[in-house]
Enzyme design. Structure first.
Site, PDB file in Angstrom:
ATOM      1  CG  HIS A   1      40.707  35.708  36.829  1.00  0.00           C
ATOM      2  ND1 HIS A   1      40.401  36.570  35.803  1.00  0.00           N
ATOM      3  CD2 HIS A   1      39.721  35.857  37.748  1.00  0.00           C
ATOM      4  CE1 HIS A   1      39.279  37.203  36.086  1.00  0.00           C
ATOM      5  NE2 HIS A   1      38.850  36.804  37.269  1.00  0.00           N
TER       6      HIS A   1
ATOM      7  CE  LYS B   1      29.656  39.784  35.952  1.00  0.00           C
ATOM      8  NZ  LYS B   1      30.993  39.327  36.355  1.00  0.00           N
TER       9      LYS B   1
ATOM     10  NE  ARG C   1      38.717  41.521  43.330  1.00  0.00           N
ATOM     11  CZ  ARG C   1      37.887  42.023  42.449  1.00  0.00           C
ATOM     12  NH1 ARG C   1      38.323  42.527  41.334  1.00  0.00           N
ATOM     13  NH2 ARG C   1      36.584  42.046  42.677  1.00  0.00           N
TER      14      ARG C   1
ATOM     15  CB  SER D   1      37.453  41.136  34.120  1.00  0.00           C
ATOM     16  OG  SER D   1      38.046  39.903  34.440  1.00  0.00           O
TER      17      SER D   1
END
Length: 166
Positions: free
Chosen positions: A20, A44, A93, A131
């Site tokens: 990040h 989440k 990514r 994460s």
């Protein structure tokens, strides 16, 4: 050249990783201002409160001068409109990220025609990083010092009642 551009970099940042931070730093080189916004995601179950995540991001980015850190509960395009931002900044990514992010970029364009999405490929050394991966490694007591800023690593170990590895 056009007027200075403001970019919104949205995410849950639970926790902020070096991946990040890489996108934030590179975004700060491209845009007049980057607003890192911690988005509230009801789907989440975060490890850290929004306030703690904002604090972690502020400490990790204190070397940058054209950054603001905020939070928002709602659609990213609504936040962009409030901030009069022209760009949504997103990191990629892997190919699966691209498929999801492209769909989101198209959706955002239908909601706010003037918004543009800019994708930055994550630097090679962070292509695997997420994460959730960081949290899983820390939960088992392994070192995450090469994945997150040092102060964030300490916060994570504390959450899991783990002693940071040497």
């Amino acid at each position: 050249m056009g007027s200075p551009l403001t970019a919104i970099y949205p995410g849950s940042f639970d926790p902020i990783t070096l991946g990040h931070l890489d996108i934030i730093e590179r975004g700060c080189n491209l845009f007049h201002e980057v607003i890192v916004v911690v988005m509230v995601n009801p789907n989440k179950n975060p490890l850290f409160s929004v306030t703690k995540r904002i604090s972690q991001i502020q400490k990790a980015t204190e070397h940058l001068t054209n950054i603001k850190v905020d939070s928002f509960d709602g659609l990213t395009v609504n936040y962009a409109k409030i901030q009069q931002a022209q760009v949504l900044l997103r990191g990629l990514r892997v190919v699966s990220d691209f498929e999801k992010e492209l769909q989101m970029a198209h959706t955002n364009k239908t909601l706010l025609e003037e918004i543009e999405t800019v994708f930055l490929a994550t630097s090679t050394e962070y292509g695997f990083l997420s994460s959730s991966l960081v949290k899983e490694i820390a939960k088992f007591g392994a070192s995450i010092n090469h994945l997150v800023p040092h102060h964030v690593a300490l916060d994570i170990y504390q959450c899991y009642n783990k002693t940071p590895p040497p």
